[in-house]
Write a protein that holds these residues in place. Sequence first.
Motif, PDB file in Angstrom:
ATOM      1  N   ASP A 153      18.150 -11.270   5.802  1.00  0.00           N
ATOM      2  CA  ASP A 153      17.045 -12.149   5.431  1.00  0.00           C
ATOM      3  C   ASP A 153      16.735 -13.113   6.574  1.00  0.00           C
ATOM      4  N   GLU A 154      17.780 -13.734   7.131  1.00  0.00           N
ATOM      5  CA  GLU A 154      17.577 -14.667   8.242  1.00  0.00           C
ATOM      6  C   GLU A 154      17.088 -13.948   9.499  1.00  0.00           C
ATOM      7  N   PHE A 155      17.560 -12.735   9.709  1.00  0.00           N
ATOM      8  CA  PHE A 155      17.120 -11.952  10.864  1.00  0.00           C
ATOM      9  C   PHE A 155      15.626 -11.640  10.769  1.00  0.00           C
ATOM     10  N   LEU A 156      15.169 -11.249   9.580  1.00  0.00           N
ATOM     11  CA  LEU A 156      13.743 -10.966   9.383  1.00  0.00           C
ATOM     12  C   LEU A 156      12.896 -12.224   9.591  1.00  0.00           C
ATOM     13  N   LYS A 157      13.360 -13.362   9.088  1.00  0.00           N
ATOM     14  CA  LYS A 157      12.632 -14.612   9.292  1.00  0.00           C
ATOM     15  C   LYS A 157      12.495 -14.923  10.781  1.00  0.00           C
ATOM     16  N   THR A 158      13.566 -14.684  11.535  1.00  0.00           N
ATOM     17  CA  THR A 158      13.551 -14.967  12.965  1.00  0.00           C
ATOM     18  C   THR A 158      12.640 -13.995  13.714  1.00  0.00           C
ATOM     19  N   ILE A 159      12.671 -12.725  13.312  1.00  0.00           N
ATOM     20  CA  ILE A 159      11.783 -11.724  13.904  1.00  0.00           C
ATOM     21  C   ILE A 159      10.320 -12.136  13.735  1.00  0.00           C
ATOM     22  N   PHE A 160       9.967 -12.551  12.530  1.00  0.00           N
ATOM     23  CA  PHE A 160       8.582 -12.928  12.273  1.00  0.00           C
ATOM     24  C   PHE A 160       8.211 -14.254  12.930  1.00  0.00           C
ATOM     25  N   ASP A 161       9.193 -15.136  13.135  1.00  0.00           N
ATOM     26  CA  ASP A 161       8.943 -16.324  13.952  1.00  0.00           C
ATOM     27  C   ASP A 161       8.561 -15.907  15.371  1.00  0.00           C
ATOM     28  N   GLY A 162       9.238 -14.870  15.874  1.00  0.00           N
ATOM     29  CA  GLY A 162       8.911 -14.346  17.193  1.00  0.00           C
ATOM     30  C   GLY A 162       7.505 -13.771  17.241  1.00  0.00           C
ATOM     31  N   PHE A 163       7.093 -13.066  16.192  1.00  0.00           N
ATOM     32  CA  PHE A 163       5.722 -12.529  16.119  1.00  0.00           C
ATOM     33  C   PHE A 163       4.699 -13.669  16.131  1.00  0.00           C
ATOM     34  N   ARG A 164       5.024 -14.730  15.407  1.00  0.00           N
ATOM     35  CA  ARG A 164       4.095 -15.862  15.364  1.00  0.00           C
ATOM     36  C   ARG A 164       3.979 -16.514  16.741  1.00  0.00           C
ATOM     37  N   TYR A 165       5.101 -16.627  17.427  1.00  0.00           N
ATOM     38  CA  TYR A 165       5.071 -17.215  18.770  1.00  0.00           C
ATOM     39  C   TYR A 165       4.240 -16.347  19.708  1.00  0.00           C
ATOM     40  N   ARG A 166       4.336 -15.047  19.554  1.00  0.00           N
ATOM     41  CA  ARG A 166       3.626 -14.118  20.438  1.00  0.00           C
ATOM     42  C   ARG A 166       2.139 -14.026  20.111  1.00  0.00           C
ATOM     43  N   PHE A 167       1.800 -14.018  18.822  1.00  0.00           N
ATOM     44  CA  PHE A 167       0.418 -13.717  18.440  1.00  0.00           C
ATOM     45  C   PHE A 167      -0.338 -14.882  17.791  1.00  0.00           C
ATOM     46  N   LYS A 168       0.385 -15.962  17.432  1.00  0.00           N
ATOM     47  CA  LYS A 168      -0.287 -17.099  16.788  1.00  0.00           C
ATOM     48  C   LYS A 168       0.096 -18.409  17.472  1.00  0.00           C
ATOM     49  N   LEU A 197      10.936  -8.225   3.427  1.00  0.00           N
ATOM     50  CA  LEU A 197       9.961  -7.799   4.425  1.00  0.00           C
ATOM     51  C   LEU A 197       8.532  -8.040   3.930  1.00  0.00           C
ATOM     52  N   LEU A 198       8.252  -7.694   2.683  1.00  0.00           N
ATOM     53  CA  LEU A 198       6.927  -7.914   2.121  1.00  0.00           C
ATOM     54  C   LEU A 198       6.584  -9.399   2.094  1.00  0.00           C
ATOM     55  N   ARG A 199       7.564 -10.233   1.774  1.00  0.00           N
ATOM     56  CA  ARG A 199       7.342 -11.679   1.775  1.00  0.00           C
ATOM     57  C   ARG A 199       6.946 -12.165   3.165  1.00  0.00           C
ATOM     58  N   GLU A 200       7.678 -11.713   4.187  1.00  0.00           N
ATOM     59  CA  GLU A 200       7.403 -12.154   5.552  1.00  0.00           C
ATOM     60  C   GLU A 200       6.053 -11.639   6.049  1.00  0.00           C
ATOM     61  N   ILE A 201       5.709 -10.410   5.702  1.00  0.00           N
ATOM     62  CA  ILE A 201       4.410  -9.858   6.099  1.00  0.00           C
ATOM     63  C   ILE A 201       3.282 -10.660   5.463  1.00  0.00           C
ATOM     64  N   TYR A 202       3.442 -10.979   4.181  1.00  0.00           N
ATOM     65  CA  TYR A 202       2.418 -11.745   3.476  1.00  0.00           C
ATOM     66  C   TYR A 202       2.240 -13.122   4.119  1.00  0.00           C
ATOM     67  N   LEU A 203       3.351 -13.813   4.374  1.00  0.00           N
ATOM     68  CA  LEU A 203       3.274 -15.142   4.971  1.00  0.00           C
ATOM     69  C   LEU A 203       2.700 -15.079   6.382  1.00  0.00           C
ATOM     70  N   TYR A 204       3.072 -14.046   7.134  1.00  0.00           N
ATOM     71  CA  TYR A 204       2.573 -13.905   8.505  1.00  0.00           C
ATOM     72  C   TYR A 204       1.060 -13.673   8.528  1.00  0.00           C
ATOM     73  N   LYS A 205       0.571 -12.827   7.648  1.00  0.00           N
ATOM     74  CA  LYS A 205      -0.841 -12.442   7.680  1.00  0.00           C
ATOM     75  C   LYS A 205      -1.760 -13.536   7.129  1.00  0.00           C
ATOM     76  N   ASN A 206      -1.242 -14.364   6.231  1.00  0.00           N
ATOM     77  CA  ASN A 206      -2.126 -15.283   5.522  1.00  0.00           C
ATOM     78  C   ASN A 206      -1.975 -16.751   5.894  1.00  0.00           C
ATOM     79  N   ASN A 207      -0.863 -17.132   6.489  1.00  0.00           N
ATOM     80  CA  ASN A 207      -0.645 -18.549   6.759  1.00  0.00           C
ATOM     81  C   ASN A 207      -1.404 -18.993   8.006  1.00  0.00           C
ATOM     82  N   GLN A 208      -2.348 -19.920   7.827  1.00  0.00           N
ATOM     83  CA  GLN A 208      -3.116 -20.463   8.950  1.00  0.00           C
ATOM     84  C   GLN A 208      -2.791 -21.937   9.197  1.00  0.00           C
ATOM     85  N   LEU A 209      -1.702 -22.415   8.612  1.00  0.00           N
ATOM     86  CA  LEU A 209      -1.292 -23.800   8.801  1.00  0.00           C
ATOM     87  C   LEU A 209      -0.545 -23.953  10.119  1.00  0.00           C
TER      88      LEU A 209
END
Length: 203
Positions: free
Chosen positions: A43-58, A124-136
């Motif tokens: 769970d923590e690994f997935l959160k960190t992976i998606f933090d990396g995606f946000r840093y790269r693309f957002k 994974l679905l939770r992280e994808i949802y938060l990644y795609k929709n969060n504009q804060l």
Amino acid sequence: MVNKKHKILGEYLSLIVMTCITIMAIYSKQITVFYIIYLFWCDEFLKTIFDGFRYRFKKEQIQNPTNYILNIKNRFFMLLIYLVFIIVCFGLILDWNNTDLILGNFEVFFFKNTLFNISLITFLLREIYLYKNNQLILNSHHLLSSGIITLHISLILGIMLSFLIKKEFVVFENYAAVFAIIPFLLLKLYFEIQEIKYNSKEA
């Protein structure tokens, strides 16, 4: 922008599904201490992976990119250390005299346990949802996040509980899975709920 209520609902729904699946795993005797701690790690690994995606693309949503990427690197390093400890200690040493448990642990590790995999899919679905929709404004998870604290405590608690669920303690034998897993599950629920409440106030 992701609706605040929908975001909170999604996070709570992920917790509820994970809890239900874990209870099913306890009931069907498909769970070990390694299973639950490795699940928390993933769970923590997935959160960190998606933090990396946000840093790269957002990056435009990040208030302090330098601290953001530093948190990501520190978490990856810490999670790598934890992974080695979890595999060696909880995957092998604590169950050394029980070949069936060790084989079960490695089925979990190589994603051959259906209930474990379903839990991962919900994360994974939770992280994808938060990644795609969060504009804060984005804040990365850090080394004192609820998930890391849960892992810290779980590693210590896991060692202690391993001595309480040995077969020589006959009073615990028939309820070993419950005694081993429920404390970890309660820890996860408590810290995750606290983090959700905190983040909702910050938002």
